[in-house]
Design a protein around this motif. Structure first.
Motif: not given
Length: 745
Positions: A492-507
């Motif tokens: 899901y590239p090109g979406k900065p907040l999606a990336n950091v939210v996914f990382k937060t819930y995953g890690d």
């Protein structure tokens, strides 16, 4: 990250150890007695625990935005709560107080202050000191991207990212807590400290007690920090080379402790020592040596070679920078490639603008993060694989038999009511629903679709048990931040907040799950009623989330130009070094994405070789340790720790590592060997007192002066840097140099 020696010789046959633990270290440390009549969740526990949680959460969030952050560990609360608890036991009335409109009653003073209360207060404090990773998302949205975020969406993100971990902890506690073979080595240090605190202390001849020593160091630290914290900021980082060669870029790149290699740089500020890397006093000596070896090899060998050979056009950019750049050497203008309406990448604008470039140090740091991941897997398999397999097999065998042989589990099952599984499942369902609401509601401000939320949960669920087994048996901790941002960056590239939210819930949710499980194991050893432990963890997490969120929102909305050093007034400490790195990571992994960074479509595909380098690096050490078994120092060479040695660079600076290493080697090698008695009695207390003194002074200075934009007397020493302005300059010909930098032709 800490390692431990191979534990294959520490287990014994279950039938022989039926009345104790099968793990030797546990047998030597943890008592096998219990007094179930001792009160645990008392009025004193609630008052001191909540106070500790609130204070630590506020102070840690407050300092996280400053040039030299400071982390206050639960050790400070652990030390201070002991005399306060005893004071409450000596002064409060013991009369029963009935709660109106209920049948409940309690006593403010149920008897002497005891060890179980002390443990629960420390768990409360741990909730306050553990941090809320999601606060970084709120910060970059408001302070870096300058976009709005709904306050409720922000708070739900902070709360749910913490609480989801409860669900995973509940699901896996029978494996990671009840099993005697999951022994959590780090908890034995806590057990030893609690036992030492509750033993009767005798004042040494012509000496002072531990508590008196704490207050003496606290007062000294409190008074001294007014110098680097207000009057003389420059004392935090002194770079002699820059003071001598004021007009040489190369000399300042070599000598700057804030923006260069830091040769000849030092600081006279405890915050410089402990601000980014934590207190070195609590780190084993061999770990410090491994970290410093990695730091020196990386910063003094690899980086200079890469920079001065102009790898990846390195001279177009500063040597030491966590920022992102375009092909001309200017800061990457992310607004040019982001669609303002939907906040994702505009490929036409990206293709017409520039690929993303990093300083060579920043790029190589990402390479190190790849190597750390595979080196940890390789090291654990080679050095601890047999032990982990044996312990896991014994755990599953006992689970099948529905019987654990060690005395600690039997005591806990016999004396205390266990936490129902449905409590954990209910929290998991409720928090999962709120997480979906936070991401899908509010106009989709957080960008992550429902399937991304569920996928991040699945990653956390799958990895919690195996990584928990590794940590519970070897004390090796591995995060999922690189894996999660890599996965969502490709999908899901090109979406900065999606990336950091996914990382937060995953890690972050997995990390909190393992923290909860570790606390449960500490309560298991200390014979804390499981329901009391659950209530304290739950209350502490909710309160800490609220305090972290409130403190961050308050600072982000009241401190003018927070996180923007170019607009801050001189001497202002609100430069947000952690969040600056987090923001640029969101550009790298979220806006641009790993496909356009670390493949042939980007500038840095060679960084992928670090995955292989990390995987192979522990093999020679393992071979040598078996070929020369009498050389006890060989197994102490820990490649994951060596790779992570420079992993904290950006936001940490070279002066932070230098001072951290000097202090750590002095105390944990020299003092430990020459004055072991003094070290055992005072080292941890010294660390806590220094931290606490800096924290109290920093908060006092802010409310008394800095909140009114009074940052100290205007003079040369007020500059928060090290007077090495040229160290930040590019040296490639034709680059548009920043203000104050010479232009090369």
């Amino acid at each position: 990250m800490e390692d431990s020696e191979d534990r294959s010789d520490t287990t014994h046959d279950d039938s022989e150890e039926i009345n104790d633990s099968p793990i030797e270290q546990v047998r030597l440390t943890v008592p096998i007695t219990d007094d179930p009549s001792q009160p645990a969740l008392t009025f004193r526990t609630w008052v001191l625990g909540l106070l500790s949680c609130i204070v630590l959460a506020f102070v840690n969030q407050f300092f996280s935005y400053r040039t030299n952050p400071l982390f206050i560990s639960p050790l400070s609360a652990q030390i201070l709560s002991l005399p306060l608890g005893k004071l409450m036991a000596a002064t409060l009335p013991g009369k029963q107080i009935r709660v109106p409109l209920t049948r409940w009653s309690f006593s403010m003073n149920p008897g002497p202050f005891n060890l179980k209360e002390h443990v629960l207060i420390t768990i409360f404090a741990g909730s306050g000191s553990s941090g809320v990773y999601a606060i970084g998302i709120i910060t970059i949205v408001k302070a870096f991207y300058h976009r709005s975020i709904h306050p409720l969406a922000a708070y739900l993100l902070a709360l749910t990212s913490q609480m989801i971990g409860f669900g995973w902890a509940g699901v896996f506690r029978k494996f990671l807590v009840d099993s005697p073979y999951m022994w959590w080595p780090a908890n034995l240090v806590q057990v030893s400290l609690f036992r030492a605190f509750h033993e009767k202390q005798r004042r040494p001849k012509a000496g002072i007690t531990r508590l008196q020593f704490f207050f003496l160091i606290f007062a000294t630290s409190f008074a001294y920090y007014t110098i680097p914290g207000y009057f003389f900021h420059s004392i935090s980082a002194i770079s002699f080379v820059c003071l001598i060669w004021k007009n040489s870029i190369t000399a300042q790149q070599i000598g700057s402790g804030m923006s260069g290699l830091g040769l000849g740089s030092f600081g006279l500020d405890w915050n410089t020592v402990a601000g980014f890397l934590g207190s070195p006093l609590a780190i084993p000596g061999f770990v410090i040596v491994n970290i410093l070896v990695g730091f020196c090899l990386f910063l003094y060998v690899v980086v200079p070679i890469a920079y001065w050979t102009n790898a990846y056009e390195a001279k177009k950019f500063p040597l030491f920078s966590s920022h992102t750049f375009d092909s001309t050497g200017a800061n990457y203008n992310v607004t040019r490639v982001l669609n303002h309406a939907n906040f994702n990448i505009d490929m036409d604008q990206y293709n017409s603008y520039s690929k993303l470039y990093l300083s060579v140090l920043f790029a190589l740091t990402y390479g190190l993060s790849f190597a750390i991941l595979t080196a940890t897997i390789s090291h654990v398999c080679l050095f601890h694989g047999k032990t982990i397999y044996q312990m896991w097999k014994k755990t599953t065998d006992q689970l099948k038999a529905r019987h654990f042989a060690d005395v600690h589990t039997r005591i806990m099952k016999k004396n205390y009511e266990q936490v129902p599984e449905r409590w954990f499942i209910s929290i998991l369902i409720i928090m999962g629903g709120l997480a979906l609401f936070a991401c899908q509601g509010f106009g989709g401000q957080l960008q992550l679709p429902w399937w991304g939320v569920l996928f991040s949960f699945a990653i956390a669920f799958v990895f919690t048990l195996p990584l928990g087994v590794i940590q519970a048996t070897t004390n090796m901790r591995t995060g999922l931040n690189v894996i999660t941002e890599l996965i969502i960056g490709y999908i899901y590239p090109g979406k900065p907040l999606a990336n950091v939210v996914f990382k937060t819930y995953g890690d972050s949710s997995m990390a909190h799950a393992l923290a909860f499980v570790s606390d449960f194991k500490l309560g298991h050893y200390m014979k804390i009623p499981p329901k009391s432990m659950f209530i304290v963890q739950l209350a502490g997490t909710v309160v800490a989330s609220l305090v972290y969120y409130g403190a961050a929102w308050w600072l982000l909305t009241t401190v003018e130009n927070i996180c923007d050093p170019s607009l801050l007034s001189e001497g202002s400490p609100w430069t947000c070094p952690w969040d600056d790195v987090f923001y640029n990571a969101s550009i790298i992994w979220g806006v641009i994405g790993p496909k356009r960074m670390f493949t042939k479509d980007g500038i840095y595909p060679q960084m992928n070789w670090f995955f292989l380098i990390g995987l192979l690096a522990p093999v020679p050490v393992w071979i040598l340790s078996h070929k020369f078994p009498n050389q006890k120092w060989i197994p102490l060479i820990n490649m994951p720790i060596i790779f992570s040695g420079a992993g904290g660079l950006l936001p940490a600076k070279s002066v932070n590592y230098i001072m951290w290493g000097i202090v750590g080697i002095f105390f944990n090698l020299y003092v430990y060997r020459r004055f072991k008695g003094w070290w055992a009695r005072h080292t941890y207390i010294l660390s806590a007192a220094l931290d606490a003194g800096v924290a109290f002074t920093g908060v006092l200075l802010f409310f008394a002066l800095q909140s009114y934009d009074i940052h100290g007397p205007t003079w040369w020493g007020l500059e928060a840097g090290d007077h090495c302005s040229l160290a930040k300059c590019p040296t490639a010909p034709g680059v548009l140099a920043p203000e104050g930098c010479p232009t090369f032709f």
